[in-house]
Design a protein around this motif. Sequence first.
Motif, PDB file in Angstrom:
ATOM      1  N   ALA A   1      -1.360   2.285 -10.633  1.00 38.13           N
ATOM      2  CA  ALA A   1       0.008   2.827 -10.678  1.00 38.13           C
ATOM      3  C   ALA A   1       0.242   3.788  -9.516  1.00 38.13           C
ATOM      4  CB  ALA A   1       0.236   3.544 -11.994  1.00 38.13           C
ATOM      5  N   ARG A   2       1.488   3.792  -9.032  1.00 45.24           N
ATOM      6  CA  ARG A   2       1.860   4.727  -7.976  1.00 45.24           C
ATOM      7  C   ARG A   2       2.253   6.063  -8.569  1.00 45.24           C
ATOM      8  NH1 ARG A   2       3.796  -0.145  -6.077  1.00 45.24           N
ATOM      9  NH2 ARG A   2       5.690  -0.025  -7.320  1.00 45.24           N
ATOM     10  N   GLY A   3       1.865   7.141  -7.889  1.00 47.20           N
ATOM     11  CA  GLY A   3       2.360   8.460  -8.276  1.00 47.20           C
ATOM     12  C   GLY A   3       3.752   8.646  -7.733  1.00 47.20           C
TER      13      GLY A   3
ATOM     14  N   GLY B   1      12.850 -12.144  -1.329  1.00 45.34           N
ATOM     15  CA  GLY B   1      13.790 -11.742  -2.369  1.00 45.34           C
ATOM     16  C   GLY B   1      13.103 -11.013  -3.512  1.00 45.34           C
ATOM     17  N   ILE B   2      13.867 -10.147  -4.171  1.00 42.90           N
ATOM     18  CA  ILE B   2      13.358  -9.374  -5.316  1.00 42.90           C
ATOM     19  C   ILE B   2      14.306  -9.588  -6.487  1.00 42.90           C
ATOM     20  CG2 ILE B   2      12.658  -7.090  -6.145  1.00 42.90           C
ATOM     21  CD1 ILE B   2      12.603  -6.163  -3.199  1.00 42.90           C
ATOM     22  N   PRO B   3      13.845 -10.252  -7.540  1.00 41.83           N
ATOM     23  CA  PRO B   3      14.711 -10.432  -8.709  1.00 41.83           C
ATOM     24  C   PRO B   3      14.847  -9.119  -9.475  1.00 41.83           C
ATOM     25  CG  PRO B   3      12.533 -11.303  -9.172  1.00 41.83           C
ATOM     26  CD  PRO B   3      12.509 -10.828  -7.746  1.00 41.83           C
TER      27      PRO B   3
ATOM     28  N   ILE C   1       3.107 -13.381  -1.658  1.00 41.65           N
ATOM     29  CA  ILE C   1       3.426 -12.496  -2.786  1.00 41.65           C
ATOM     30  C   ILE C   1       3.102 -11.069  -2.364  1.00 41.65           C
ATOM     31  CG2 ILE C   1       3.130 -14.296  -4.528  1.00 41.65           C
ATOM     32  CD1 ILE C   1       0.367 -13.118  -5.140  1.00 41.65           C
ATOM     33  N   ARG C   2       3.884 -10.140  -2.854  1.00 36.25           N
ATOM     34  CA  ARG C   2       3.739  -8.732  -2.469  1.00 36.25           C
ATOM     35  C   ARG C   2       3.274  -7.952  -3.692  1.00 36.25           C
ATOM     36  NH1 ARG C   2       8.745 -10.352  -1.689  1.00 36.25           N
ATOM     37  NH2 ARG C   2       9.349  -8.817  -3.254  1.00 36.25           N
ATOM     38  N   VAL C   3       1.997  -7.555  -3.677  1.00 41.18           N
ATOM     39  CA  VAL C   3       1.398  -6.993  -4.886  1.00 41.18           C
ATOM     40  C   VAL C   3       0.888  -5.577  -4.619  1.00 41.18           C
ATOM     41  CG1 VAL C   3      -0.421  -7.308  -6.598  1.00 41.18           C
ATOM     42  CG2 VAL C   3       0.762  -9.313  -5.661  1.00 41.18           C
ATOM     43  N   GLY C   4       1.417  -4.619  -5.362  1.00 41.26           N
ATOM     44  CA  GLY C   4       0.971  -3.239  -5.238  1.00 41.26           C
ATOM     45  C   GLY C   4       0.153  -2.800  -6.441  1.00 41.26           C
ATOM     46  N   THR C   5       0.848  -2.553  -7.554  1.00 38.58           N
ATOM     47  CA  THR C   5       0.231  -1.960  -8.742  1.00 38.58           C
ATOM     48  C   THR C   5      -0.998  -2.728  -9.243  1.00 38.58           C
ATOM     49  OG1 THR C   5       2.454  -1.241  -9.319  1.00 38.58           O
ATOM     50  CG2 THR C   5       0.794  -1.097 -11.049  1.00 38.58           C
ATOM     51  N   ALA C   6      -0.942  -4.043  -9.246  1.00 37.92           N
ATOM     52  CA  ALA C   6      -2.066  -4.820  -9.787  1.00 37.92           C
ATOM     53  C   ALA C   6      -3.323  -4.671  -8.930  1.00 37.92           C
ATOM     54  CB  ALA C   6      -1.684  -6.299  -9.913  1.00 37.92           C
TER      55      ALA C   6
ATOM     56  N   GLY D   1       7.727 -12.457  -5.574  1.00 39.34           N
ATOM     57  CA  GLY D   1       6.740 -12.210  -6.608  1.00 39.34           C
ATOM     58  C   GLY D   1       6.018 -10.900  -6.368  1.00 39.34           C
ATOM     59  N   MET D   2       5.926 -10.077  -7.414  1.00 33.08           N
ATOM     60  CA  MET D   2       5.257  -8.787  -7.375  1.00 33.08           C
ATOM     61  C   MET D   2       4.225  -8.749  -8.510  1.00 33.08           C
ATOM     62  SD  MET D   2       8.824  -6.766  -6.371  1.00 33.08           S
ATOM     63  CE  MET D   2       8.407  -5.268  -7.152  1.00 33.08           C
ATOM     64  N   SER D   3       3.640  -7.565  -8.755  1.00 36.16           N
ATOM     65  CA  SER D   3       2.524  -7.510  -9.707  1.00 36.16           C
ATOM     66  C   SER D   3       2.794  -8.219 -11.036  1.00 36.16           C
ATOM     67  CB  SER D   3       2.157  -6.054  -9.998  1.00 36.16           C
ATOM     68  OG  SER D   3       1.571  -5.475  -8.860  1.00 36.16           O
ATOM     69  N   HIS D   4       3.964  -8.003 -11.604  1.00 31.58           N
ATOM     70  CA  HIS D   4       4.156  -8.491 -12.972  1.00 31.58           C
ATOM     71  C   HIS D   4       4.763  -9.882 -13.044  1.00 31.58           C
ATOM     72  CE1 HIS D   4       8.231  -7.297 -12.258  1.00 31.58           C
ATOM     73  NE2 HIS D   4       8.598  -7.821 -13.404  1.00 31.58           N
TER      74      HIS D   4
ATOM     75  N   MET E   1       6.729  -4.894   7.076  1.00 30.79           N
ATOM     76  CA  MET E   1       7.754  -3.953   6.622  1.00 30.79           C
ATOM     77  C   MET E   1       8.539  -4.666   5.516  1.00 30.79           C
ATOM     78  SD  MET E   1       9.444  -1.177   6.647  1.00 30.79           S
ATOM     79  CE  MET E   1      11.091  -0.518   6.336  1.00 30.79           C
ATOM     80  N   ILE E   2       8.492  -4.095   4.309  1.00 35.81           N
ATOM     81  CA  ILE E   2       9.104  -4.788   3.169  1.00 35.81           C
ATOM     82  C   ILE E   2      10.259  -4.003   2.552  1.00 35.81           C
ATOM     83  CG2 ILE E   2       6.976  -6.042   2.608  1.00 35.81           C
ATOM     84  CD1 ILE E   2       6.552  -4.015   0.319  1.00 35.81           C
ATOM     85  N   GLY E   3      10.542  -2.821   3.102  1.00 32.99           N
ATOM     86  CA  GLY E   3      11.634  -2.011   2.552  1.00 32.99           C
ATOM     87  C   GLY E   3      12.881  -2.091   3.425  1.00 32.99           C
TER      88      GLY E   3
ATOM     89  N   SER F   1       0.809  -1.230   0.000  1.00 30.83           N
ATOM     90  CA  SER F   1       0.000   0.000   0.000  1.00 30.83           C
ATOM     91  C   SER F   1       0.837   1.272   0.000  1.00 30.83           C
ATOM     92  CB  SER F   1      -0.947  -0.018   1.204  1.00 30.83           C
ATOM     93  OG  SER F   1      -0.256  -0.325   2.396  1.00 30.83           O
ATOM     94  N   LYS F   2       2.151   1.140  -0.210  1.00 29.29           N
ATOM     95  CA  LYS F   2       2.992   2.350  -0.225  1.00 29.29           C
ATOM     96  C   LYS F   2       2.461   3.346  -1.254  1.00 29.29           C
ATOM     97  CE  LYS F   2       6.307   0.426  -3.511  1.00 29.29           C
ATOM     98  NZ  LYS F   2       7.366  -0.584  -3.650  1.00 29.29           N
ATOM     99  N   THR F   3       2.452   4.604  -0.882  1.00 28.96           N
ATOM    100  CA  THR F   3       1.942   5.749  -1.658  1.00 28.96           C
ATOM    101  C   THR F   3       0.407   5.774  -1.778  1.00 28.96           C
ATOM    102  OG1 THR F   3       1.872   4.954  -3.968  1.00 28.96           O
ATOM    103  CG2 THR F   3       4.025   5.677  -3.130  1.00 28.96           C
TER     104      THR F   3
HETATM  105  C1  LIG Z   1       6.702  -1.743  -4.126  1.00 32.27           C
HETATM  106  C2  LIG Z   1       7.076  -3.117  -3.726  1.00 32.27           C
HETATM  107  C3  LIG Z   1       6.329  -4.241  -4.133  1.00 32.27           C
HETATM  108  C4  LIG Z   1       5.109  -4.153  -5.037  1.00 32.27           C
HETATM  109  O1  LIG Z   1       5.460  -3.813  -6.330  1.00 32.27           O
HETATM  110  P1  LIG Z   1       4.359  -3.833  -7.542  1.00 32.27           P
HETATM  111  O2  LIG Z   1       5.188  -3.999  -8.740  1.00 32.27           O
HETATM  112  O3  LIG Z   1       3.658  -2.527  -7.477  1.00 32.27           O
HETATM  113  O4  LIG Z   1       3.463  -4.982  -7.278  1.00 32.27           O
HETATM  114  C5  LIG Z   1       6.729  -5.481  -3.691  1.00 32.27           C
HETATM  115  N1  LIG Z   1       7.805  -5.639  -2.894  1.00 32.27           N
HETATM  116  C6  LIG Z   1       8.555  -4.597  -2.477  1.00 32.27           C
HETATM  117  C7  LIG Z   1       9.712  -4.843  -1.592  1.00 32.27           C
HETATM  118  C8  LIG Z   1       8.212  -3.312  -2.870  1.00 32.27           C
HETATM  119  O5  LIG Z   1       8.977  -2.273  -2.459  1.00 32.27           O
END
Ligand SMILES: *Cc1c(COP(=O)(O)O)cnc(C)c1O
Length: 235
Positions: free
Chosen positions: A231-233, A166-168, A222-227, A206-209, A82-84, A39-41
């Motif tokens: 889109a984030r501003g 992890g984030i590829p 899975i961590r999904v924002g945009t989907a 795994g993220m949106s795409h 907390m994911i950052g 939910s960031k932004t």
């Molecule tokens: C922003 C973020 C996501 C989500 O990204 P989307 O591409 O918007 O789904 C997932 N993981 C981390 C660590 C992020 O910072």
Amino acid sequence: MSAKPAALVENLEWVRERISVAAVRAGRRAGEITLIAVSKTHSAGNIQQLYEAGVRHFGENRVQERESKLSQTTGLQADWHMIGHLQKNKAARAVQLFSSIDSVDSLAVAERLDRAPAESASRLRVLIEVKLDPEPAKSGAVAQELPPLVAAISRLPHLELRGLMGIPPYFDNPEEARPFFRHLRELRDALRAEMGPEALPVLSMGMSHDFEIAIEEGATEIRVGTALFGARGEP
Ligand SMILES: *Cc1c(COP(=O)(O)O)cnc(C)c1O
């Protein structure tokens, strides 16, 4: 900008559909996969909409941003992740704001979390973030330092180490992320050989795409924002 409720709920239905299709393809059950809405932004109002549609896990990447939405989200019985990247000097505050720290990447941060006064009596859930992207600026523990880091964090009395995150690197074609997801699972499996077959059950990847590929490779979160939110501003 605030999305219309109908759009958010439709987005959620579509994401859930994609989760089940990917799970079935991988011979897994959709119920094994936890959706974390990133939910960031995005506004507390939009978070509320997804909560009402059944989402119970939310992710934020900055302590301050979680804090700024706190008063508007205290009524929600949700888990906050907390994911950052977490700075040491924010660790004590993070313990009060999050039920899980999914991005622990050093023993120094883990020790700060362990020493911080906690709200609840239960141990704080943590994941270790592993650096999958070779890009130097990206955070995470490197694979070689993982075994001693896992051992040391497992000994901290107030933390409960549950798995890896992890984030590829970003690829236009998400299929190219597959070897990175697989690598994270294999790192976990290698640790299990030492720690036992039940150890480190969580794989947050795994993220949106690319979350379908991550699910095929064993993601449990899975961590999904945009989907979900659109889109984030600019932050
Ligand atoms: C922003 C973020 C996501 C989500 O990204 P989307 O591409 O918007 O789904 C997932 N993981 C981390 C660590 C992020 O910072």
